[in-house]
Design a protein around this motif. Structure first.
Motif, PDB file in Angstrom:
ATOM      1  N   SER A  20     -23.196  29.299 -29.570  1.00  0.00           N
ATOM      2  CA  SER A  20     -24.503  28.566 -29.995  1.00  0.00           C
ATOM      3  C   SER A  20     -25.453  28.714 -28.823  1.00  0.00           C
ATOM      4  CB  SER A  20     -24.133  27.224 -30.435  1.00  0.00           C
ATOM      5  OG  SER A  20     -23.655  26.555 -28.777  1.00  0.00           O
ATOM      6  N   GLN A  21     -26.597  28.242 -28.989  1.00  0.00           N
ATOM      7  CA  GLN A  21     -27.910  27.685 -28.077  1.00  0.00           C
ATOM      8  C   GLN A  21     -27.276  26.866 -26.849  1.00  0.00           C
ATOM      9  OE1 GLN A  21     -31.522  26.941 -29.789  1.00  0.00           O
ATOM     10  NE2 GLN A  21     -31.492  28.737 -30.901  1.00  0.00           N
ATOM     11  N   VAL A  22     -26.531  25.819 -27.441  1.00  0.00           N
ATOM     12  CA  VAL A  22     -26.071  24.756 -26.315  1.00  0.00           C
ATOM     13  C   VAL A  22     -25.016  25.467 -25.580  1.00  0.00           C
ATOM     14  CG1 VAL A  22     -24.573  22.687 -26.614  1.00  0.00           C
ATOM     15  CG2 VAL A  22     -26.262  23.083 -28.241  1.00  0.00           C
ATOM     16  N   TRP A  23     -24.239  26.307 -26.066  1.00  0.00           N
ATOM     17  CA  TRP A  23     -23.322  27.040 -25.284  1.00  0.00           C
ATOM     18  C   TRP A  23     -23.989  28.059 -24.171  1.00  0.00           C
ATOM     19  CZ3 TRP A  23     -23.008  32.584 -24.220  1.00  0.00           C
ATOM     20  CH2 TRP A  23     -22.012  32.728 -23.380  1.00  0.00           C
ATOM     21  N   LEU A  24     -25.160  28.537 -24.507  1.00  0.00           N
ATOM     22  CA  LEU A  24     -26.125  29.252 -23.461  1.00  0.00           C
ATOM     23  C   LEU A  24     -26.539  28.483 -22.432  1.00  0.00           C
ATOM     24  CD1 LEU A  24     -27.530  31.756 -22.464  1.00  0.00           C
ATOM     25  CD2 LEU A  24     -29.262  31.380 -24.087  1.00  0.00           C
ATOM     26  N   ALA A  25     -27.271  27.208 -23.027  1.00  0.00           N
ATOM     27  CA  ALA A  25     -27.700  26.369 -22.044  1.00  0.00           C
ATOM     28  C   ALA A  25     -26.567  25.761 -21.138  1.00  0.00           C
ATOM     29  CB  ALA A  25     -28.442  25.244 -22.759  1.00  0.00           C
ATOM     30  N   GLY A  26     -25.411  25.198 -21.386  1.00  0.00           N
ATOM     31  CA  GLY A  26     -24.318  24.767 -20.583  1.00  0.00           C
ATOM     32  C   GLY A  26     -23.918  25.835 -19.607  1.00  0.00           C
ATOM     33  N   GLU A  27     -23.700  27.224 -20.157  1.00  0.00           N
ATOM     34  CA  GLU A  27     -23.371  28.266 -18.913  1.00  0.00           C
ATOM     35  C   GLU A  27     -24.438  28.416 -18.119  1.00  0.00           C
ATOM     36  OE1 GLU A  27     -20.365  29.677 -19.021  1.00  0.00           O
ATOM     37  OE2 GLU A  27     -19.997  28.061 -20.397  1.00  0.00           O
ATOM     38  N   LEU A  28     -25.656  28.501 -18.437  1.00  0.00           N
ATOM     39  CA  LEU A  28     -26.888  28.576 -17.492  1.00  0.00           C
ATOM     40  C   LEU A  28     -26.904  27.413 -16.533  1.00  0.00           C
ATOM     41  CD1 LEU A  28     -29.540  30.052 -19.964  1.00  0.00           C
ATOM     42  CD2 LEU A  28     -28.710  31.090 -18.002  1.00  0.00           C
ATOM     43  N   TYR A  29     -26.681  26.209 -17.155  1.00  0.00           N
ATOM     44  CA  TYR A  29     -26.650  24.818 -16.238  1.00  0.00           C
ATOM     45  C   TYR A  29     -25.576  24.913 -15.116  1.00  0.00           C
ATOM     46  CZ  TYR A  29     -26.438  20.140 -14.865  1.00  0.00           C
ATOM     47  OH  TYR A  29     -26.544  18.944 -14.121  1.00  0.00           O
ATOM     48  N   TYR A  30     -24.399  25.432 -15.676  1.00  0.00           N
ATOM     49  CA  TYR A  30     -23.329  25.364 -14.696  1.00  0.00           C
ATOM     50  C   TYR A  30     -23.305  26.347 -13.678  1.00  0.00           C
ATOM     51  CZ  TYR A  30     -21.720  21.296 -16.924  1.00  0.00           C
ATOM     52  OH  TYR A  30     -21.474  20.048 -17.659  1.00  0.00           O
ATOM     53  N   ALA A  31     -23.912  27.429 -13.971  1.00  0.00           N
ATOM     54  CA  ALA A  31     -23.949  28.608 -13.312  1.00  0.00           C
ATOM     55  C   ALA A  31     -25.020  28.322 -12.362  1.00  0.00           C
ATOM     56  CB  ALA A  31     -24.498  30.002 -14.028  1.00  0.00           C
ATOM     57  N   GLY A  32     -26.044  27.632 -12.553  1.00  0.00           N
ATOM     58  CA  GLY A  32     -27.220  27.391 -11.560  1.00  0.00           C
ATOM     59  C   GLY A  32     -26.795  26.037 -10.744  1.00  0.00           C
ATOM     60  N   ASN A  33     -25.935  25.206 -11.102  1.00  0.00           N
ATOM     61  CA  ASN A  33     -25.479  23.951 -10.650  1.00  0.00           C
ATOM     62  C   ASN A  33     -23.864  23.841 -10.454  1.00  0.00           C
ATOM     63  OD1 ASN A  33     -28.394  22.612 -10.855  1.00  0.00           O
ATOM     64  ND2 ASN A  33     -28.139  23.163 -12.823  1.00  0.00           N
ATOM     65  N   PRO A  34     -23.664  24.641  -9.621  1.00  0.00           N
ATOM     66  CA  PRO A  34     -21.844  24.470  -9.599  1.00  0.00           C
ATOM     67  C   PRO A  34     -21.505  23.301  -9.067  1.00  0.00           C
ATOM     68  CG  PRO A  34     -23.009  26.142  -7.848  1.00  0.00           C
ATOM     69  CD  PRO A  34     -23.947  25.534  -8.781  1.00  0.00           C
ATOM     70  N   GLY A  35     -20.400  22.692  -9.721  1.00  0.00           N
ATOM     71  CA  GLY A  35     -19.837  21.584  -9.406  1.00  0.00           C
ATOM     72  C   GLY A  35     -20.573  20.236  -9.830  1.00  0.00           C
ATOM     73  N   ARG A  36     -21.698  20.354 -10.366  1.00  0.00           N
ATOM     74  CA  ARG A  36     -22.652  19.093 -10.590  1.00  0.00           C
ATOM     75  C   ARG A  36     -22.303  18.624 -12.118  1.00  0.00           C
ATOM     76  NH1 ARG A  36     -28.898  19.291  -9.298  1.00  0.00           N
ATOM     77  NH2 ARG A  36     -28.994  17.125  -9.127  1.00  0.00           N
ATOM     78  N   ASP A  37     -22.123  17.372 -12.361  1.00  0.00           N
ATOM     79  CA  ASP A  37     -21.560  17.061 -13.673  1.00  0.00           C
ATOM     80  C   ASP A  37     -22.357  15.839 -13.861  1.00  0.00           C
ATOM     81  OD1 ASP A  37     -20.211  16.995 -15.787  1.00  0.00           O
ATOM     82  OD2 ASP A  37     -18.644  15.938 -15.002  1.00  0.00           O
ATOM     83  N   ASP A  38     -23.755  15.916 -14.207  1.00  0.00           N
ATOM     84  CA  ASP A  38     -24.457  14.725 -14.552  1.00  0.00           C
ATOM     85  C   ASP A  38     -24.931  14.916 -16.190  1.00  0.00           C
ATOM     86  OD1 ASP A  38     -26.738  12.993 -15.051  1.00  0.00           O
ATOM     87  OD2 ASP A  38     -27.627  13.301 -13.150  1.00  0.00           O
ATOM     88  N   ASP A  39     -24.276  14.043 -17.049  1.00  0.00           N
ATOM     89  CA  ASP A  39     -24.521  14.123 -18.469  1.00  0.00           C
ATOM     90  C   ASP A  39     -25.778  14.038 -18.714  1.00  0.00           C
ATOM     91  OD1 ASP A  39     -21.791  14.519 -18.926  1.00  0.00           O
ATOM     92  OD2 ASP A  39     -21.396  12.316 -19.396  1.00  0.00           O
ATOM     93  N   LEU A  40     -26.861  13.175 -18.207  1.00  0.00           N
ATOM     94  CA  LEU A  40     -28.267  13.009 -18.620  1.00  0.00           C
ATOM     95  C   LEU A  40     -29.183  14.271 -18.250  1.00  0.00           C
ATOM     96  CD1 LEU A  40     -30.659  11.284 -19.838  1.00  0.00           C
ATOM     97  CD2 LEU A  40     -30.733  10.325 -17.520  1.00  0.00           C
ATOM     98  N   GLU A  41     -28.700  14.795 -17.132  1.00  0.00           N
ATOM     99  CA  GLU A  41     -29.217  15.938 -16.582  1.00  0.00           C
ATOM    100  C   GLU A  41     -28.970  16.999 -17.426  1.00  0.00           C
ATOM    101  OE1 GLU A  41     -29.435  18.755 -12.392  1.00  0.00           O
ATOM    102  OE2 GLU A  41     -29.394  16.700 -12.311  1.00  0.00           O
ATOM    103  N   PHE A  42     -27.975  17.237 -17.782  1.00  0.00           N
ATOM    104  CA  PHE A  42     -27.142  18.326 -18.559  1.00  0.00           C
ATOM    105  C   PHE A  42     -27.868  18.401 -20.022  1.00  0.00           C
ATOM    106  CE2 PHE A  42     -24.227  19.921 -21.835  1.00  0.00           C
ATOM    107  CZ  PHE A  42     -24.117  21.190 -21.532  1.00  0.00           C
ATOM    108  N   LYS A  43     -28.156  17.070 -20.556  1.00  0.00           N
ATOM    109  CA  LYS A  43     -28.744  16.993 -21.939  1.00  0.00           C
ATOM    110  C   LYS A  43     -30.078  17.394 -22.025  1.00  0.00           C
ATOM    111  CE  LYS A  43     -25.374  13.581 -23.644  1.00  0.00           C
ATOM    112  NZ  LYS A  43     -25.450  12.222 -24.097  1.00  0.00           N
ATOM    113  N   LYS A  44     -30.933  16.990 -20.833  1.00  0.00           N
ATOM    114  CA  LYS A  44     -32.320  17.464 -20.682  1.00  0.00           C
ATOM    115  C   LYS A  44     -32.360  18.958 -20.549  1.00  0.00           C
ATOM    116  CE  LYS A  44     -33.933  13.130 -18.498  1.00  0.00           C
ATOM    117  NZ  LYS A  44     -34.347  12.659 -17.186  1.00  0.00           N
ATOM    118  N   TYR A  45     -31.370  19.603 -19.902  1.00  0.00           N
ATOM    119  CA  TYR A  45     -31.634  20.999 -19.432  1.00  0.00           C
ATOM    120  C   TYR A  45     -31.203  21.642 -21.158  1.00  0.00           C
ATOM    121  CZ  TYR A  45     -30.679  25.496 -17.592  1.00  0.00           C
ATOM    122  OH  TYR A  45     -30.923  26.763 -17.049  1.00  0.00           O
TER     123      TYR A  45
END
Length: 112
Positions: A20-45
Motif C-alpha cells: 500500500s501507499q502507507v507501506w511505501l511511506a513507512g519504508e521511506l520514513y524509516y530509511a531516512g530516519n533510522p532508529g526514529r520512532d515518533d508516531d505523530l511525525e510518522f503519521k504526518k510523513y
C-alpha cells in the motif's frame, strides 16, 4: 513521463507487489530516519507521501525516486525478483516508449 503517469506507475507497482501507499511511506520514513520512532511525525510523513501521490504538482524527480526505491527494496526483490517496469530513456520515439511501457505493465507478477 509526466507526474500523473508516474503516480499511476507507482500505484501499479504497489498493486503488483501487494503493498500500500502507507507501506511505501513507512519504508521511506524509516530509511531516512533510522532508529526514529515518533508516531505523530510518522503519521504526518505518511499523509505527505499519500498527497504527493495525488497532487499534480509533485515533482517527477521525487516520483522517479519512489519508483526506484520500490524496485530496489529488499523485501520486493526477495518476494518478486525483478519488477516489470519500463524506465524511459528519452532516446526512443514517444510511440515506442508507450508500447514498451504498456508491455511492461502487461507482465503479471505473482507476489506470493
Amino acid at each position: 513521463m509526466g507526474t500523473r503517469e508516474l503516480q499511476d506507475e507507482i500505484r501499479t507497482l504497489l498493486s503488483q507487489i501487494g503493498k500500500s501507499q502507507v507501506w511505501l511511506a513507512g519504508e521511506l520514513y524509516y530509511a531516512g530516519n533510522p532508529g526514529r520512532d515518533d508516531d505523530l511525525e510518522f503519521k504526518k510523513y505518511v499523509e505527505r507521501v499519500k498527497k504527493q501521490l495525488q497532487r499534480s504538482g509533485t515533482k517527477p524527480e521525487l516520483l522517479n525516486y519512489y519508483i526506484k526505491f520500490i524496485s530496489n527494496h529488499e523485501d520486493v526483490k526477495n518476494r518478486v525478483g525483478v519488477l516489470p517496469h519500463y524506465a524511459s530513456t528519452r532516446s526512443l520515439s514517444s510511440r515506442m516508449e508507450e508500447k514498451l511501457k504498456a508491455f511492461s505493465s502487461s507482465i503479471v507478477v505473482d507476489a506470493e
